[in-house]
Design a protein around this motif. Structure first.
Motif, PDB file in Angstrom:
ATOM      1  N   LEU A 120       0.825  -1.208   0.000  1.00  0.00           N
ATOM      2  CA  LEU A 120       0.000   0.000   0.000  1.00  0.00           C
ATOM      3  C   LEU A 120       0.858   1.257   0.000  1.00  0.00           C
ATOM      4  O   LEU A 120       0.498   2.277  -0.598  1.00  0.00           O
ATOM      5  CB  LEU A 120      -0.935  -0.003   1.212  1.00  0.00           C
ATOM      6  N   ALA A 121       2.013   1.192   0.688  1.00  0.00           N
ATOM      7  CA  ALA A 121       2.905   2.346   0.728  1.00  0.00           C
ATOM      8  C   ALA A 121       3.526   2.617  -0.640  1.00  0.00           C
ATOM      9  O   ALA A 121       3.814   3.759  -0.989  1.00  0.00           O
ATOM     10  CB  ALA A 121       4.007   2.117   1.770  1.00  0.00           C
ATOM     11  N   LEU A 122       3.716   1.556  -1.438  1.00  0.00           N
ATOM     12  CA  LEU A 122       4.367   1.687  -2.741  1.00  0.00           C
ATOM     13  C   LEU A 122       3.381   1.809  -3.901  1.00  0.00           C
ATOM     14  O   LEU A 122       3.798   1.978  -5.045  1.00  0.00           O
ATOM     15  CB  LEU A 122       5.275   0.474  -2.985  1.00  0.00           C
ATOM     16  N   ARG A 123       2.092   1.716  -3.629  1.00  0.00           N
ATOM     17  CA  ARG A 123       1.116   1.689  -4.724  1.00  0.00           C
ATOM     18  C   ARG A 123       1.035   3.036  -5.448  1.00  0.00           C
ATOM     19  O   ARG A 123       1.295   4.093  -4.872  1.00  0.00           O
ATOM     20  CB  ARG A 123      -0.266   1.310  -4.191  1.00  0.00           C
ATOM     21  N   ASN A 124       0.658   2.958  -6.710  1.00  0.00           N
ATOM     22  CA  ASN A 124       0.386   4.159  -7.493  1.00  0.00           C
ATOM     23  C   ASN A 124      -1.056   4.582  -7.285  1.00  0.00           C
ATOM     24  O   ASN A 124      -1.910   3.783  -6.856  1.00  0.00           O
ATOM     25  CB  ASN A 124       0.640   3.894  -8.984  1.00  0.00           C
ATOM     26  N   THR A 125      -1.345   5.811  -7.606  1.00  0.00           N
ATOM     27  CA  THR A 125      -2.707   6.333  -7.458  1.00  0.00           C
ATOM     28  C   THR A 125      -3.688   5.496  -8.276  1.00  0.00           C
ATOM     29  O   THR A 125      -3.483   5.269  -9.474  1.00  0.00           O
ATOM     30  CB  THR A 125      -2.775   7.805  -7.911  1.00  0.00           C
ATOM     31  N   GLY A 126      -4.742   5.011  -7.607  1.00  0.00           N
ATOM     32  CA  GLY A 126      -5.777   4.233  -8.278  1.00  0.00           C
ATOM     33  C   GLY A 126      -5.489   2.756  -8.404  1.00  0.00           C
ATOM     34  O   GLY A 126      -6.335   2.004  -8.890  1.00  0.00           O
ATOM     35  N   GLN A 127      -4.304   2.313  -7.961  1.00  0.00           N
ATOM     36  CA  GLN A 127      -3.957   0.895  -8.108  1.00  0.00           C
ATOM     37  C   GLN A 127      -4.819   0.011  -7.212  1.00  0.00           C
ATOM     38  O   GLN A 127      -5.280  -1.058  -7.632  1.00  0.00           O
ATOM     39  CB  GLN A 127      -2.478   0.687  -7.791  1.00  0.00           C
ATOM     40  N   TYR A 128      -5.024   0.436  -5.959  1.00  0.00           N
ATOM     41  CA  TYR A 128      -5.882  -0.290  -5.022  1.00  0.00           C
ATOM     42  C   TYR A 128      -6.866   0.694  -4.405  1.00  0.00           C
ATOM     43  O   TYR A 128      -6.513   1.837  -4.112  1.00  0.00           O
ATOM     44  CB  TYR A 128      -5.069  -0.939  -3.898  1.00  0.00           C
ATOM     45  N   SER A 129      -8.082   0.225  -4.173  1.00  0.00           N
ATOM     46  CA  SER A 129      -9.088   1.096  -3.550  1.00  0.00           C
ATOM     47  C   SER A 129      -8.989   1.082  -2.030  1.00  0.00           C
ATOM     48  O   SER A 129      -9.564   1.925  -1.362  1.00  0.00           O
ATOM     49  CB  SER A 129     -10.497   0.657  -3.970  1.00  0.00           C
ATOM     50  N   GLY A 130      -8.257   0.112  -1.489  1.00  0.00           N
ATOM     51  CA  GLY A 130      -8.094   0.021  -0.043  1.00  0.00           C
ATOM     52  C   GLY A 130      -7.354  -1.247   0.322  1.00  0.00           C
ATOM     53  O   GLY A 130      -6.943  -2.025  -0.552  1.00  0.00           O
ATOM     54  N   MET A 131      -7.201  -1.485   1.627  1.00  0.00           N
ATOM     55  CA  MET A 131      -6.421  -2.644   2.073  1.00  0.00           C
ATOM     56  C   MET A 131      -7.080  -3.969   1.701  1.00  0.00           C
ATOM     57  O   MET A 131      -6.394  -4.940   1.383  1.00  0.00           O
ATOM     58  CB  MET A 131      -6.175  -2.557   3.585  1.00  0.00           C
ATOM     59  N   PHE A 132      -8.418  -4.014   1.743  1.00  0.00           N
ATOM     60  CA  PHE A 132      -9.111  -5.262   1.412  1.00  0.00           C
ATOM     61  C   PHE A 132      -8.989  -5.582  -0.082  1.00  0.00           C
ATOM     62  O   PHE A 132      -8.810  -6.744  -0.475  1.00  0.00           O
ATOM     63  CB  PHE A 132     -10.576  -5.188   1.829  1.00  0.00           C
ATOM     64  N   CYS A 140      -6.520  -4.599  -1.942  1.00  0.00           N
ATOM     65  CA  CYS A 140      -5.118  -4.971  -2.126  1.00  0.00           C
ATOM     66  C   CYS A 140      -4.900  -6.444  -1.760  1.00  0.00           C
ATOM     67  O   CYS A 140      -4.256  -7.186  -2.504  1.00  0.00           O
ATOM     68  CB  CYS A 140      -4.226  -4.076  -1.263  1.00  0.00           C
ATOM     69  N   ALA A 141      -5.444  -6.864  -0.607  1.00  0.00           N
ATOM     70  CA  ALA A 141      -5.306  -8.256  -0.161  1.00  0.00           C
ATOM     71  C   ALA A 141      -5.954  -9.216  -1.160  1.00  0.00           C
ATOM     72  O   ALA A 141      -5.400 -10.284  -1.478  1.00  0.00           O
ATOM     73  CB  ALA A 141      -5.931  -8.417   1.219  1.00  0.00           C
ATOM     74  N   LYS A 142      -7.119  -8.826  -1.668  1.00  0.00           N
ATOM     75  CA  LYS A 142      -7.842  -9.661  -2.632  1.00  0.00           C
ATOM     76  C   LYS A 142      -7.039  -9.834  -3.920  1.00  0.00           C
ATOM     77  O   LYS A 142      -6.946 -10.951  -4.462  1.00  0.00           O
ATOM     78  CB  LYS A 142      -9.199  -9.018  -2.927  1.00  0.00           C
ATOM     79  N   MET A 143      -6.427  -8.751  -4.398  1.00  0.00           N
ATOM     80  CA  MET A 143      -5.654  -8.804  -5.640  1.00  0.00           C
ATOM     81  C   MET A 143      -4.382  -9.635  -5.476  1.00  0.00           C
ATOM     82  O   MET A 143      -4.006 -10.392  -6.378  1.00  0.00           O
ATOM     83  CB  MET A 143      -5.302  -7.380  -6.081  1.00  0.00           C
ATOM     84  N   ILE A 144      -3.718  -9.495  -4.334  1.00  0.00           N
ATOM     85  CA  ILE A 144      -2.506 -10.281  -4.076  1.00  0.00           C
ATOM     86  C   ILE A 144      -2.850 -11.769  -4.026  1.00  0.00           C
ATOM     87  O   ILE A 144      -2.154 -12.609  -4.615  1.00  0.00           O
ATOM     88  CB  ILE A 144      -1.843  -9.848  -2.752  1.00  0.00           C
ATOM     89  N   LEU A 145      -3.924 -12.104  -3.319  1.00  0.00           N
ATOM     90  CA  LEU A 145      -4.346 -13.498  -3.191  1.00  0.00           C
ATOM     91  C   LEU A 145      -4.722 -14.088  -4.546  1.00  0.00           C
ATOM     92  O   LEU A 145      -4.379 -15.240  -4.861  1.00  0.00           O
ATOM     93  CB  LEU A 145      -5.529 -13.592  -2.222  1.00  0.00           C
ATOM     94  N   ALA A 157       2.562 -15.235  -1.200  1.00  0.00           N
ATOM     95  CA  ALA A 157       2.977 -13.838  -1.366  1.00  0.00           C
ATOM     96  C   ALA A 157       2.887 -13.057  -0.061  1.00  0.00           C
ATOM     97  O   ALA A 157       3.619 -12.090   0.152  1.00  0.00           O
ATOM     98  CB  ALA A 157       2.113 -13.162  -2.433  1.00  0.00           C
ATOM     99  N   PHE A 158       1.990 -13.497   0.833  1.00  0.00           N
ATOM    100  CA  PHE A 158       1.825 -12.787   2.107  1.00  0.00           C
ATOM    101  C   PHE A 158       2.962 -13.068   3.094  1.00  0.00           C
ATOM    102  O   PHE A 158       3.008 -12.467   4.166  1.00  0.00           O
ATOM    103  CB  PHE A 158       0.485 -13.167   2.748  1.00  0.00           C
ATOM    104  N   TYR A 159       3.850 -13.984   2.735  1.00  0.00           N
ATOM    105  CA  TYR A 159       4.980 -14.293   3.628  1.00  0.00           C
ATOM    106  C   TYR A 159       6.335 -14.098   2.944  1.00  0.00           C
ATOM    107  O   TYR A 159       7.333 -14.630   3.397  1.00  0.00           O
ATOM    108  CB  TYR A 159       4.844 -15.714   4.182  1.00  0.00           C
ATOM    109  N   LYS A 160       6.355 -13.313   1.863  1.00  0.00           N
ATOM    110  CA  LYS A 160       7.619 -12.986   1.230  1.00  0.00           C
ATOM    111  C   LYS A 160       8.445 -12.096   2.170  1.00  0.00           C
ATOM    112  O   LYS A 160       7.934 -11.112   2.700  1.00  0.00           O
ATOM    113  CB  LYS A 160       7.386 -12.254  -0.097  1.00  0.00           C
TER     114      LYS A 160
END
Length: 437
Positions: free
Chosen positions: A315-327, A329-334, A341-344
């Motif tokens: 989330l700290a590295l995201r570009n504007t509009g890449q994720y709408s929020g933490m949920f 972001c988590a959904k897209m990574i999964l 990926a959650f334990y890299k």
């Protein structure tokens, strides 16, 4: 200031006895600053601070013990009754420490008593304890000095008094921020422990929010800075503001604050369990056992909340509009990368706990003991400012030692979005960083 108030409030302490109403009256009037005939918790707290005897929760404990009519304050009769009862208990503790029954406590008697309770302290530590109570400089403590020192501190039995010495930084017991707070059985049963944890979580949320722009800049520089792409502090902030506006400086702060509560709770609960496993039943927990339990508790908490660490970095590295929020972001990574990926970066993160905790602890204790050795005069308590400086320096040293692993961890978290064939291992990533920087 302290000496003046001490003379004013405790000038007659040496001639106090169970029936000395006049001395109790003088002390009561000195504490009753608003002259309403009652002493509340704020006045008690102010009085303890003025005498240099303040300890977290002491004022509230005195009030709770003496407040018979439950009106939230102590009148003179309640105050007198509390002090009389407290003195009787202090006398019994004093007699238990006075092994040769000569009316004085010396360093060897303190050392012997602590050893019998499972706490091995050196002669120097015992002398520091003695020095904190010794008024006349004889390196022995008589009953009047003992009573003066503990009269307005709610501890009376030896275990509580040892806890007071520990929290006053008189004893070298290896306290560090790497080791979670310990709570007494009374604090656990009364519910005071969770209030302290909540207060710590709120304070952590405020501090992290205040430093969030710097934290995001750190992550940004860790991932994107190289020999060919030098990123300065000012230039980095300008780049982030141009890309996403001023509020973009706080990207990732929400999840960073959200993980404080579960991390603190898991660390506290697992620390208690590890202490029980590592120490023998009925015996005191040794310093090395506490340190080991603290490290294991930290590792347990990190394992549980590590996916939130990955989310924070993304989330700290995201570009504007890449994720709408933490949920989202988590959904897209999964969806794109899977659970792994959650334990890299988990391994370097876990390895970083060891040097940080060890160096932080060692430097903190060395600095504190050096100050006590060369600068402590009237008291063995270094004071808040000295402890704050020791903690800042020790934490900085710990961060410097563990920073390479933190850098590798952040890079691995950020690069988890790459194809699996392009994801470097910890060792190869370290080599790559050295070559590029």
């Amino acid at each position: 200031m302290y000496q003046t108030l001490r003379m004013l409030l405790l000038s007659n302490a040496r001639c106090w006895d169970a029936g000395s109403q006049k001395s109790y009256q003088d002390l009561f009037e000195s504490l009753d600053t608003n002259k309403d005939g009652k002493v509340d918790v704020a006045e008690l707290r102010a009085g303890l601070k003025a005498m240099g005897k303040f300890c977290q929760g002491a004022a509230q404990k005195i009030l709770s013990s003496g407040d018979q009519d439950k009106d939230g304050s102590l009148d003179f009769n309640e105050f007198t009754k509390y002090l009389k009862e407290h003195e009787k208990k202090l006398w019994l503790t004093f007699k238990s420490l006075d092994r040769n029954d000569d009316g004085h406590i010396d360093a060897s008697e303190i050392q012997q008593s602590l050893t019998e309770l499972g706490m091995d302290v050196c002669r120097e530590d015992a002398q520091r304890i003695l020095q904190s109570m010794d008024i006349d400089g004889t390196m022995m403590v008589d009953w009047n000095e003992w009573r003066e020192h503990f009269l307005l501190y709610p501890a009376h039995d030896l275990e509580e008094i040892i806890r007071y010495w520990k929290h006053s930084s008189v004893l070298d017991i290896g306290d560090s921020l790497a080791i979670p707070d310990e709570f007494t059985e009374e604090e656990k049963s009364s519910g005071r422990w969770w209030k302290q944890l909540v207060a710590g979580a709120v304070a952590g949320a405020v501090s992290r929010t205040g430093t969030a722009p710097l934290d995001r800049m750190k992550v940004f520089m860790q991932v994107h800075s190289s020999k060919s792409n030098r990123i300065g502090l000012v230039g980095g902030f300008k780049q982030m503001i141009i890309e996403g506006g001023l509020t973009s400086l706080w990207r990732g702060n929400g999840i960073n604050v959200l993980k404080i509560a579960p991390e603190t709770a898991i660390k506290f609960m697992s620390y208690e369990q590890f202490k029980k496993l590592l120490s023998s039943e009925g015996k005191k927990t040794e310093t090395h056992q506490r340190f080991m339990a603290g490290s294991l508790a930290g590792a347990t908490a990190q394992t549980a909340i590590y996916p939130m660490e990955v989310l924070k970095t993304r989330l700290a590295l995201r570009n504007t509009g890449q994720y709408s929020g933490m949920f989202h972001c988590a959904k897209m990574i999964l969806k794109k990368e899977g659970v792994k990926a959650f334990y890299k970066g988990y391994i370097p993160n876990l390895l970083g706990i060891i040097p940080y905790a060890g160096i932080d602890l060692a430097v903190y204790e060395s600095l504190k003991n050096t100050w006590l050795l060369y600068y402590a005069k009237d008291s063995a308590n270094p004071g808040v400012l000295v402890l704050l400086c020791c903690g800042t320096i020790s934490s900085t040293c710990g961060q410097l030692a563990s920073y390479p692993l933190a850098l590798v961890r952040t890079r691995m978290q950020a690069q988890a979005s790459l194809q699996s064939s392009d994801q470097p291992s910890m060792s190869s990533l370290m080599k790559k960083i050295v070559c590029q920087h």
